[in-house]
Design a protein around this motif. Structure first.
Motif, mmCIF file in Angstrom:
data_model
loop_
_atom_site.group_PDB
_atom_site.id
_atom_site.type_symbol
_atom_site.label_atom_id
_atom_site.label_comp_id
_atom_site.label_asym_id
_atom_site.label_seq_id
_atom_site.Cartn_x
_atom_site.Cartn_y
_atom_site.Cartn_z
ATOM 1 N N GLU A 71 0.837 -1.211 0.000
ATOM 2 C CA GLU A 71 0.000 0.000 0.000
ATOM 3 C C GLU A 71 0.869 1.258 0.000
ATOM 4 O O GLU A 71 0.419 2.340 0.370
ATOM 5 N N ASP A 72 2.134 1.087 -0.400
ATOM 6 C CA ASP A 72 3.092 2.196 -0.504
ATOM 7 C C ASP A 72 3.420 2.784 0.867
ATOM 8 O O ASP A 72 3.586 4.002 1.011
ATOM 9 N N LYS A 73 3.533 1.909 1.865
ATOM 10 C CA LYS A 73 3.915 2.324 3.207
ATOM 11 C C LYS A 73 5.319 1.819 3.526
ATOM 12 O O LYS A 73 5.723 0.751 3.062
ATOM 13 N N ALA A 74 6.055 2.596 4.322
ATOM 14 C CA ALA A 74 7.354 2.148 4.826
ATOM 15 C C ALA A 74 7.087 1.284 6.049
ATOM 16 O O ALA A 74 6.525 1.752 7.042
ATOM 17 N N VAL A 75 7.483 -0.004 5.970
ATOM 18 C CA VAL A 75 7.075 -0.978 6.980
ATOM 19 C C VAL A 75 8.289 -1.712 7.543
ATOM 20 O O VAL A 75 9.193 -2.103 6.810
ATOM 21 N N GLY A 76 8.284 -1.878 8.865
ATOM 22 C CA GLY A 76 9.257 -2.719 9.544
ATOM 23 C C GLY A 76 8.555 -3.921 10.137
ATOM 24 O O GLY A 76 7.359 -3.867 10.456
ATOM 25 N N LEU A 77 9.289 -5.021 10.299
ATOM 26 C CA LEU A 77 8.737 -6.252 10.871
ATOM 27 C C LEU A 77 9.706 -6.762 11.929
ATOM 28 O O LEU A 77 10.848 -7.112 11.616
ATOM 29 N N PRO A 107 18.605 -3.156 10.217
ATOM 30 C CA PRO A 107 17.668 -4.252 9.947
ATOM 31 C C PRO A 107 17.950 -4.833 8.568
ATOM 32 O O PRO A 107 18.444 -4.140 7.677
ATOM 33 N N LEU A 108 17.659 -6.110 8.412
ATOM 34 C CA LEU A 108 17.821 -6.731 7.106
ATOM 35 C C LEU A 108 16.704 -6.274 6.184
ATOM 36 O O LEU A 108 15.602 -5.919 6.635
ATOM 37 N N ASP A 109 16.996 -6.278 4.904
ATOM 38 C CA ASP A 109 16.037 -5.799 3.907
ATOM 39 C C ASP A 109 15.469 -6.970 3.114
ATOM 40 O O ASP A 109 16.218 -7.797 2.583
ATOM 41 N N PHE A 110 14.137 -7.046 3.071
ATOM 42 C CA PHE A 110 13.473 -8.022 2.224
ATOM 43 C C PHE A 110 12.521 -7.268 1.303
ATOM 44 O O PHE A 110 11.425 -6.892 1.694
ATOM 45 N N GLN A 111 12.984 -6.990 0.104
ATOM 46 C CA GLN A 111 12.197 -6.280 -0.896
ATOM 47 C C GLN A 111 11.575 -5.004 -0.324
ATOM 48 O O GLN A 111 10.394 -4.718 -0.516
ATOM 49 N N ARG A 114 11.788 -3.833 6.209
ATOM 50 C CA ARG A 114 12.901 -3.840 7.161
ATOM 51 C C ARG A 114 12.606 -4.855 8.259
ATOM 52 O O ARG A 114 11.587 -4.745 8.951
ATOM 53 N N VAL A 115 13.489 -5.840 8.423
ATOM 54 C CA VAL A 115 13.190 -7.008 9.253
ATOM 55 C C VAL A 115 14.256 -7.209 10.311
ATOM 56 O O VAL A 115 15.453 -7.057 10.043
ATOM 57 N N MET A 116 13.830 -7.596 11.522
ATOM 58 C CA MET A 116 14.772 -7.964 12.571
ATOM 59 C C MET A 116 14.173 -9.095 13.410
ATOM 60 O O MET A 116 12.978 -9.096 13.702
ATOM 61 N N SER A 117 15.042 -10.039 13.786
ATOM 62 C CA SER A 117 14.649 -11.176 14.613
ATOM 63 C C SER A 117 15.876 -11.663 15.358
ATOM 64 O O SER A 117 17.009 -11.566 14.858
ATOM 65 N N ASP A 146 17.997 0.029 19.640
ATOM 66 C CA ASP A 146 19.324 -0.010 19.020
ATOM 67 C C ASP A 146 19.318 -0.479 17.567
ATOM 68 O O ASP A 146 20.369 -0.515 16.939
ATOM 69 N N VAL A 147 18.168 -0.856 17.043
ATOM 70 C CA VAL A 147 18.057 -1.163 15.616
ATOM 71 C C VAL A 147 17.710 0.124 14.880
ATOM 72 O O VAL A 147 16.816 0.869 15.291
ATOM 73 N N ALA A 148 18.422 0.411 13.824
ATOM 74 C CA ALA A 148 18.223 1.657 13.065
ATOM 75 C C ALA A 148 17.032 1.499 12.119
ATOM 76 O O ALA A 148 17.186 1.355 10.903
ATOM 77 N N TRP A 149 15.827 1.543 12.690
ATOM 78 C CA TRP A 149 14.615 1.356 11.891
ATOM 79 C C TRP A 149 14.410 2.497 10.899
ATOM 80 O O TRP A 149 13.856 2.309 9.829
ATOM 81 N N GLY A 150 14.853 3.705 11.282
ATOM 82 C CA GLY A 150 14.598 4.853 10.427
ATOM 83 C C GLY A 150 13.137 5.243 10.470
ATOM 84 O O GLY A 150 12.334 4.670 11.216
ATOM 85 N N PRO A 151 12.729 6.220 9.653
ATOM 86 C CA PRO A 151 11.311 6.600 9.603
ATOM 87 C C PRO A 151 10.458 5.470 9.033
ATOM 88 O O PRO A 151 10.779 4.902 7.985
#
Length: 294
Positions: A71-77, A107-111, A114-117, A146-151
């Motif tokens: 939906e054109d949103k900046a999303v972290g998981l 965070p790792l990037d998946f397409q 932004r992902v962290m686990s 401490d994870v650089a999620w960004g905006p």
């Protein structure tokens, strides 16, 4: 999205992160500032929860995050299931490790997601995480601070089942404005436990975004006919009984299981399926609720 890169430059004079609290050490104060700096840059925070295990919560959280990103949103998981992290496997990223950047752990990037686990930090997939409450709280605090999620427009947080340490720590650290998406399956044996998650969210004064009824029918791989294996409507009845929104139903498609095992997310691999359309509908419903509550 609000982008405050430095608490000291923030114009919100009432923010509690600007000043040291009584009895707070330098380390505690700095951690609280890093946490608040990150959270100020994230518009919406969603905990995906369920009082019951085995309802497909992690699969729902992953595909919900991908649908929101579409939906054109900046999303972290963020995966806070510290004892059984499954997102690295479901994304096909088990062998990847995060790197350090100027603002913290990247965070790792998946397409674009932004992902962290904690699974990305383990030496091997079979390594057991042996930790109690305070250690869990500290780990989740580090993931948020401490994870650089960004905006971000949305941070989706995949919680383990129940109302224990992990969802409690995440909800408390996120503070006011955190939202909860409750996942259930249709049958009564699941609903009894899922009600506890609703009660949990209310006690912590969270914004209950709504209920998702997962595994709402089985999609035949040959003819696309949907058969109600576990009954139908339990999640919607729960939502009505507890006066919370109902976000929609997601049918069980055998390819959902295959996608999770293969590391190729279902929403991307089978975008034209009935279940994928249901996931997109749920994401749009959640996004509408978030916008209305803002």
């Amino acid at each position: 999205m609000t982008d405050h890169s430095d608490c000291n430059s923030c114009g919100v004079s009432s923010c509690s992160a600007r000043n040291r609290q009584q009895g707070e050490s330098d380390e505690q104060f700095q951690m609280r500032q890093r946490l608040n700096r990150n959270l100020c840059r994230i518009e919406h925070k969603i905990l995906v929860m369920s009082g019951k295990g085995g309802v497909g919560k992690s699969t729902t959280a992953l595909n919900l995050a991908l649908a929101l990103a579409a939906e054109d949103k900046a999303v972290g998981l963020l995966d806070v299931d510290l004892h059984g992290p499954s997102l690295p496997t479901m994304l096909g990223m088990s062998d990847q490790r995060p790197q350090m950047g100027e603002e913290g752990i990247l965070p790792l990037d998946f397409q674009g997601l932004r992902v962290m686990s904690i699974g990305f930090l383990l030496e091997s997939r079979d390594q057991a995480m042996i930790m109690r409450g305070p250690m869990k709280h500290g780990a989740i605090q580090q993931f948020l601070a401490d994870v650089a999620w960004g905006p971000l427009d949305v941070l989706v947080i995949d919680c383990p089942p129940g109302t224990g340490d992990e969802p409690l720590s995440a909800a408390q650290l996120l503070g006011e404005g955190a939202g909860a998406v409750i996942v259930t399956t249709p049958q009564d044996v699941a609903l009894v436990d899922v009600e506890k998650s609703v009660s949990f969210a209310r006690q912590l004064k969270m914004n209950i975004i709504g209920v998702i009824e997962n595994m709402a029918g089985f999609v035949c791989p040959h003819c696309n006919e949907v058969t109600d294996l576990f009954g139908r409507g339990g999640g919607e009845r729960l939502a009505g009984r507890m006066d919370i929104p109902f976000l929609g139903r997601i049918p069980l498609d055998p390819r959902l299981v295959q996608s999770g095992d293969s590391g190729r997310p279902f929403l991307l691999e089978h975008a034209d399926s009935i279940a994928a359309e249901a996931l997109r509908h749920v994401a749009r419903s959640a996004l509408k609720r978030l916008t209305e509550a803002a």
